[in-house]
Write a protein that holds these residues in place. Structure first.
Motif, mmCIF file in Angstrom:
data_model
loop_
_atom_site.group_PDB
_atom_site.id
_atom_site.type_symbol
_atom_site.label_atom_id
_atom_site.label_comp_id
_atom_site.label_asym_id
_atom_site.label_seq_id
_atom_site.Cartn_x
_atom_site.Cartn_y
_atom_site.Cartn_z
ATOM 1 N N TYR A 13 -28.742 -97.901 -34.553
ATOM 2 C CA TYR A 13 -29.086 -97.783 -33.131
ATOM 3 C C TYR A 13 -30.426 -98.495 -33.000
ATOM 4 C CZ TYR A 13 -25.675 -93.917 -32.979
ATOM 5 O OH TYR A 13 -24.539 -93.138 -33.050
ATOM 6 N N ILE A 16 -32.988 -97.834 -35.680
ATOM 7 C CA ILE A 16 -32.608 -96.640 -36.464
ATOM 8 C C ILE A 16 -31.348 -96.920 -37.272
ATOM 9 C CG2 ILE A 16 -31.870 -94.214 -36.314
ATOM 10 C CD1 ILE A 16 -33.438 -94.143 -33.616
ATOM 11 N N ALA A 18 -28.595 -95.407 -38.788
ATOM 12 C CA ALA A 18 -27.934 -94.092 -38.769
ATOM 13 C C ALA A 18 -26.916 -93.952 -39.897
ATOM 14 C CB ALA A 18 -27.268 -93.861 -37.415
ATOM 15 N N ALA A 37 -25.243 -82.317 -42.869
ATOM 16 C CA ALA A 37 -26.134 -81.632 -41.935
ATOM 17 C C ALA A 37 -26.166 -82.352 -40.583
ATOM 18 C CB ALA A 37 -27.540 -81.576 -42.526
ATOM 19 N N ASN A 38 -26.772 -81.733 -39.598
ATOM 20 C CA ASN A 38 -26.971 -82.372 -38.291
ATOM 21 C C ASN A 38 -27.735 -83.665 -38.490
ATOM 22 O OD1 ASN A 38 -27.510 -79.107 -37.128
ATOM 23 N ND2 ASN A 38 -25.805 -80.356 -36.477
ATOM 24 N N GLY A 39 -27.270 -84.707 -37.823
ATOM 25 C CA GLY A 39 -27.968 -85.984 -37.902
ATOM 26 C C GLY A 39 -27.656 -86.817 -39.135
ATOM 27 N N ALA A 40 -26.671 -86.371 -39.942
ATOM 28 C CA ALA A 40 -26.362 -87.083 -41.193
ATOM 29 C C ALA A 40 -25.679 -88.429 -40.951
ATOM 30 C CB ALA A 40 -25.478 -86.207 -42.074
ATOM 31 N N GLY A 41 -25.097 -88.588 -39.761
ATOM 32 C CA GLY A 41 -24.416 -89.854 -39.464
ATOM 33 C C GLY A 41 -22.900 -89.734 -39.386
ATOM 34 N N LYS A 42 -22.407 -88.519 -39.288
ATOM 35 C CA LYS A 42 -20.952 -88.301 -39.298
ATOM 36 C C LYS A 42 -20.299 -88.854 -38.027
ATOM 37 C CE LYS A 42 -21.503 -83.812 -39.627
ATOM 38 N NZ LYS A 42 -22.967 -83.739 -39.467
ATOM 39 N N SER A 43 -20.815 -88.423 -36.862
ATOM 40 C CA SER A 43 -20.202 -88.884 -35.607
ATOM 41 C C SER A 43 -20.373 -90.389 -35.438
ATOM 42 C CB SER A 43 -20.842 -88.176 -34.411
ATOM 43 O OG SER A 43 -20.622 -86.792 -34.483
ATOM 44 N N THR A 44 -21.527 -90.898 -35.850
ATOM 45 C CA THR A 44 -21.774 -92.341 -35.759
ATOM 46 C C THR A 44 -20.714 -93.109 -36.555
ATOM 47 O OG1 THR A 44 -24.146 -91.917 -35.536
ATOM 48 C CG2 THR A 44 -23.497 -94.147 -36.201
ATOM 49 N N GLU A 85 -16.464 -85.413 -30.704
ATOM 50 C CA GLU A 85 -17.200 -84.157 -30.659
ATOM 51 C C GLU A 85 -17.390 -83.767 -29.190
ATOM 52 O OE1 GLU A 85 -20.746 -84.742 -33.004
ATOM 53 O OE2 GLU A 85 -21.632 -82.890 -32.287
ATOM 54 N N GLU A 162 -15.602 -82.394 -35.467
ATOM 55 C CA GLU A 162 -15.962 -80.991 -35.233
ATOM 56 C C GLU A 162 -15.053 -80.294 -34.227
ATOM 57 O OE1 GLU A 162 -19.958 -79.894 -35.342
ATOM 58 O OE2 GLU A 162 -20.616 -81.675 -36.386
ATOM 59 N N GLN A 194 -18.278 -78.456 -39.493
ATOM 60 C CA GLN A 194 -19.405 -77.612 -39.912
ATOM 61 C C GLN A 194 -18.882 -76.317 -40.540
ATOM 62 O OE1 GLN A 194 -22.862 -78.123 -39.127
ATOM 63 N NE2 GLN A 194 -22.686 -79.937 -37.841
HETATM 64 N N1 LIG Z 1 -27.430 -93.126 -29.101
HETATM 65 C C1 LIG Z 1 -28.302 -92.962 -30.093
HETATM 66 N N2 LIG Z 1 -29.504 -93.620 -30.080
HETATM 67 C C2 LIG Z 1 -30.380 -93.484 -31.106
HETATM 68 N N3 LIG Z 1 -30.169 -92.715 -32.187
HETATM 69 C C3 LIG Z 1 -29.008 -92.045 -32.244
HETATM 70 C C4 LIG Z 1 -28.017 -92.127 -31.212
HETATM 71 N N4 LIG Z 1 -26.975 -91.339 -31.550
HETATM 72 C C5 LIG Z 1 -27.295 -90.788 -32.733
HETATM 73 N N5 LIG Z 1 -28.510 -91.211 -33.163
HETATM 74 C C6 LIG Z 1 -29.184 -90.842 -34.410
HETATM 75 O O1 LIG Z 1 -28.365 -91.238 -35.498
HETATM 76 C C7 LIG Z 1 -28.385 -90.257 -36.522
HETATM 77 C C8 LIG Z 1 -26.963 -89.797 -36.823
HETATM 78 O O2 LIG Z 1 -26.448 -89.121 -35.692
HETATM 79 P P1 LIG Z 1 -24.944 -88.572 -35.671
HETATM 80 O O3 LIG Z 1 -24.671 -88.113 -34.302
HETATM 81 O O4 LIG Z 1 -24.029 -89.558 -36.275
HETATM 82 O O5 LIG Z 1 -25.067 -87.316 -36.658
HETATM 83 P P2 LIG Z 1 -23.994 -86.210 -37.030
HETATM 84 O O6 LIG Z 1 -23.872 -86.215 -38.518
HETATM 85 O O7 LIG Z 1 -22.755 -86.393 -36.261
HETATM 86 O O8 LIG Z 1 -24.750 -84.872 -36.590
HETATM 87 P P3 LIG Z 1 -24.186 -83.512 -35.911
HETATM 88 O O9 LIG Z 1 -23.695 -82.683 -37.046
HETATM 89 O O10 LIG Z 1 -25.411 -82.907 -35.284
HETATM 90 O O11 LIG Z 1 -23.136 -83.854 -34.928
HETATM 91 C C9 LIG Z 1 -29.295 -89.143 -36.021
HETATM 92 O O12 LIG Z 1 -30.565 -89.337 -36.581
HETATM 93 C C10 LIG Z 1 -29.337 -89.350 -34.520
HETATM 94 O O13 LIG Z 1 -30.549 -88.927 -33.965
#
Ligand SMILES: Nc1ncnc2c1ncn2[C@@H]1O[C@H](COP(=O)(O)OP(=O)(O)OP(=O)(O)O)[C@@H](O)[C@H]1O
Ligand SMILES: [Mg+2]
Length: 237
Positions: A13, A16, A18, A37-44, A85, A162, A194
Motif C-alpha cells: 500500500y 507499506i 503489507a 495476528a491482526n495486521g499480518a497481511g491475510k486479507s491483503t 471479511e 474470517e 481467528q
Molecule cells: N488500504 C490500506 N492502506 C494502507 N495500509 C493498509 C491498508 N489495508 C491494510 N493495510 C495495512 O496492511 C497490513 C495488513 O493488513 P491486512 O488487512 O491484510 O491484515 P489481516 O491479516 O487481514 O488482519 P486482520 O486479522 O485484522 O483482518 C496492516 O498493517 C494494515 O494496516
C-alpha cells in the motif's frame, strides 16, 4: 500441480509492504487455513489473489496459469471467488437479488438456475427469506448470504476471509459445518480464520503468517501441537 500456488507474492500500500515474499499452495480438494495476528497481511493476500489489489511482485498460479494482473471479473470466471471479511452484502436489496448479482459472471440462465436451486437446498434459511431485505438479516444469516452469493459464481476455489467473525458460538458451528459440507461436495477452500481451534479441526494443512510472510506451515495436526501456535493462538502458556 497445485490448484493455487503463490510464489513470493508481494503487495504494497504505497510505501507499506503489507505482504512480502509470501508462498503457499492449495491442492484440489483441500481446506487450507491461513492463521495470523491482526495486521499480518491475510486479507491483503486474499484481495490480491482475486485481483482487487495490484501484485507488486511474485506470481499467483491458478490451475497452472499466472493470473496476477488479471481483472477480478476474469479471475471469478476462471473459478476463483472471495467472500470478503465483514460480509459485504447489498443491504437495500433482497436475498434473491443479492444471489442473482453473485451469478453475474455466469451467462447461461440454465446454469444460474441450477446454482440457485443448489443454494436454496444448502441454505434453507435463505430459501425461507428470499424476499427479505439483506440488511435486515441477522449477522449469521448475512454471513450465509455472503457465502451463498460467492457460490453463485460456481467457484472451484473459494477464499473465505474470517467467515465466523463476530458470530455467536452456535452460528460459528453452523458456518464450520457448512465449510465441511462444501469440501465434501468437491470445493477447494482457502480459509482465513481467528477461530484457530475450529480452523485446525477442519483444515488439512495450514500456514501461519506474520509481518506479511509465512513463518510456519504444516499439516493441521502438526500445527495444533506446535508450541508456537499453542502459545500465540490456542491460549496455552
Ligand atoms: N488500504 C490500506 N492502506 C494502507 N495500509 C493498509 C491498508 N489495508 C491494510 N493495510 C495495512 O496492511 C497490513 C495488513 O493488513 P491486512 O488487512 O491484510 O491484515 P489481516 O491479516 O487481514 O488482519 P486482520 O486479522 O485484522 O483482518 C496492516 O498493517 C494494515 O494496516
Ligand atoms: Mg483481515
Amino acid at each position: 500441480m497445485p490448484l493455487l500456488e503463490l510464489d513470493r507474492l508481494a503487495v504494497n500500500y504505497g510505501p507499506i509492504k503489507a505482504v512480502r515474499d509470501l508462498s503457499l499452495t492449495v491442492e484440489a480438494g483441500e481446506i487450507v487455513t491461513v492463521l495470523g495476528a491482526n495486521g499480518a497481511g491475510k486479507s491483503t493476500s486474499l484481495q490480491a489473489i482475486v485481483g482487487l489489489l495490484p501484485v507488486h511482485h511474485g506470481s499467483i498460479c491458478f490451475d497452472g496459469q499466472n493470473i496476477a494482473g488479471q481483472s477480478t471479473e476474469r479471475i471469478v470466471r476462471r473459478g476463483l471467488t472471495l467472500t470478503p471479511e465483514g460480509r459485504h452484502i447489498f443491504a437495500p436489496l433482497t436475498v434473491e437479488e443479492n444471489l442473482k448479482i453473485g451469478a453475474a459472471t455466469r451467462s447461461s440462465a440454465e446454469e444460474v438456475s441450477r446454482q440457485w436451486d443448489q443454494m436454496m437446498e444448502l441454505f434453507p434459511i435463505l430459501a425461507s427469506r428470499k424476499n427479505q431485505l439483506a440488511g435486515t438479516l441477522s449477522g449469521g444469516e448475512q454471513q450465509q448470504l455472503a457465502i451463498a452469493r460467492s457460490l453463485m459464481s460456481k467457484p472451484r476455489l473459494l477464499l473465505l476471509d474470517e467467515p465466523s467473525l463476530g458470530l455467536a458460538p452456535q452460528v460459528v458451528e453452523l458456518i464450520f459445518d457448512l465449510i465441511g459440507r462444501l469440501r465434501d461436495m468437491g470445493l477447494t477452500i482457502l480459509l482465513v480464520e481467528q477461530n484457530v481451534h475450529q480452523a485446525l479441526d477442519i483444515a488439512d494443512r495450514g500456514y501461519v503468517v506474520s509481518g506479511g510472510t509465512v513463518v510456519l506451515q504444516g499439516t493441521a495436526a502438526e500445527l495444533k501441537i506446535s508450541p508456537d501456535v499453542q502459545k500465540a493462538y490456542l491460549g496455552h502458556a
